[in-house]
Design a protein around this motif. Structure first.
Motif, PDB file in Angstrom:
ATOM      1  N   ALA A   1      -7.915   4.799   6.137  1.00  0.00           N
ATOM      2  CA  ALA A   1      -7.560   4.642   4.605  1.00  0.00           C
ATOM      3  C   ALA A   1      -6.053   4.501   4.239  1.00  0.00           C
ATOM      4  N   GLU A   2      -5.304   5.014   5.316  1.00  0.00           N
ATOM      5  CA  GLU A   2      -3.717   4.873   4.949  1.00  0.00           C
ATOM      6  C   GLU A   2      -3.371   3.443   5.205  1.00  0.00           C
ATOM      7  N   GLN A   3      -4.079   2.799   6.283  1.00  0.00           N
ATOM      8  CA  GLN A   3      -3.616   1.257   6.638  1.00  0.00           C
ATOM      9  C   GLN A   3      -3.980   0.552   5.472  1.00  0.00           C
ATOM     10  N   ASN A   4      -5.259   0.713   4.655  1.00  0.00           N
ATOM     11  CA  ASN A   4      -5.518   0.075   3.485  1.00  0.00           C
ATOM     12  C   ASN A   4      -4.674   0.249   2.368  1.00  0.00           C
ATOM     13  N   VAL A   5      -4.225   1.472   2.285  1.00  0.00           N
ATOM     14  CA  VAL A   5      -3.138   1.954   1.044  1.00  0.00           C
ATOM     15  C   VAL A   5      -1.878   1.292   1.378  1.00  0.00           C
TER      16      VAL A   5
END
Length: 245
Positions: free
Chosen positions: A104-108
């Motif tokens: 999730a944090e990498q996508n964001v």
């Protein structure tokens, strides 16, 4: 000067030429004040998606002008237009468009990485907290529900602090309960953060979360409702869809 978030002046968009030309938008003039939530509705083929694409700088109008925060898009080169979209505009679509191999944090963080900018982990966590997913930062899309994936997509759109957030059927792939949660989140972003949101939807319940609803028919504005209920919106849509073309 205190500009509106978006202003369209006499915007027309035609596809094709000669006898086969199709007019998707016909002399549309609209303004979207800052810190407001606007829904755009209309029968199928009314020009809703074309309006969103022209307003967001994804498509150039055939005639007329579009301004975002006082910057006229129609005069920008493709390079400058791409930069403006990247830095000042956020997008959320029906499809979540998350990369399955990334957390999730990498996508964001992806929009900042693609722009060659430094990614502050604190900012990534901040937007994930904002959408209620602070605990899911290291989870991949396959480990999350549809609603959670759409929240990640929303956090990704907010990472650059956009002036305007465009949402195209953002709850179209979600069940009714999850849809309400995402819509309540969008509403709170306007009320608490001063975010400007323009949402295309076919759902009267979704539209009822907006401050106003603009109706399109055959590429033209066909009135608006301010602070309407879902029943008010459904009644207006029923009338519009009953009008013979």
């Amino acid at each position: 000067m205190n500009y509106d978030a978006i202003e369209l002046r006499s915007v027309s968009r035609s596809h094709g030429s000669g006898d086969s030309a199709v007019t998707a938008l016909d002399q549309v003039s609209l303004s979207f004040p800052r810190a407001t939530f606007t829904a755009v509705m209309g029968p199928s083929g009314s020009g809703k998606s074309t309006l969103l694409q022209c307003a967001a700088g994804l498509d150039r109008p055939t005639s007329g002008s579009v301004s975002v925060g006082g910057t006229e898009l129609t005069r920008l080169s493709e390079t400058r237009l791409t930069l403006l979209r990247r830095e000042r505009i956020g997008f959320v679509f029906q499809a979540f468009n998350l990369l399955p191999a990334l957390t999730a944090e990498q996508n964001v963080a992806l929009p900042l990485r693609l722009a060659g900018k430094r990614v502050a982990k604190s900012r990534v966590r901040e937007v994930l907290e904002q959408v209620g997913l602070g605990e899911r930062a290291r989870h991949r899309p396959t480990e999350m529900s549809g609603g959670q994936q759409q929240r990640v997509a929303l956090a990704r759109a907010l990472i650059t602090r956009p002036e305007v957030l465009f949402a195209d059927e953002p709850t179209g792939a979600l069940d009714s309960q999850t849809s309400r949660e995402v819509l309540a989140l969008l509403r709170s972003m306007v009320d608490r953060e001063g975010q400007t949101i323009v949402m295309v939807t076919h759902d009267p319940v979704a539209a009822s979360y907006a401050d106003r609803v603009i109706f399109l028919v055959d590429g033209r504005v066909n009135g608006e409702l301010i602070g309407p209920s879902a029943d008010d919106i459904a009644a207006r849509m029923t009338k519009l869809e009953a009008v013979p073309c």
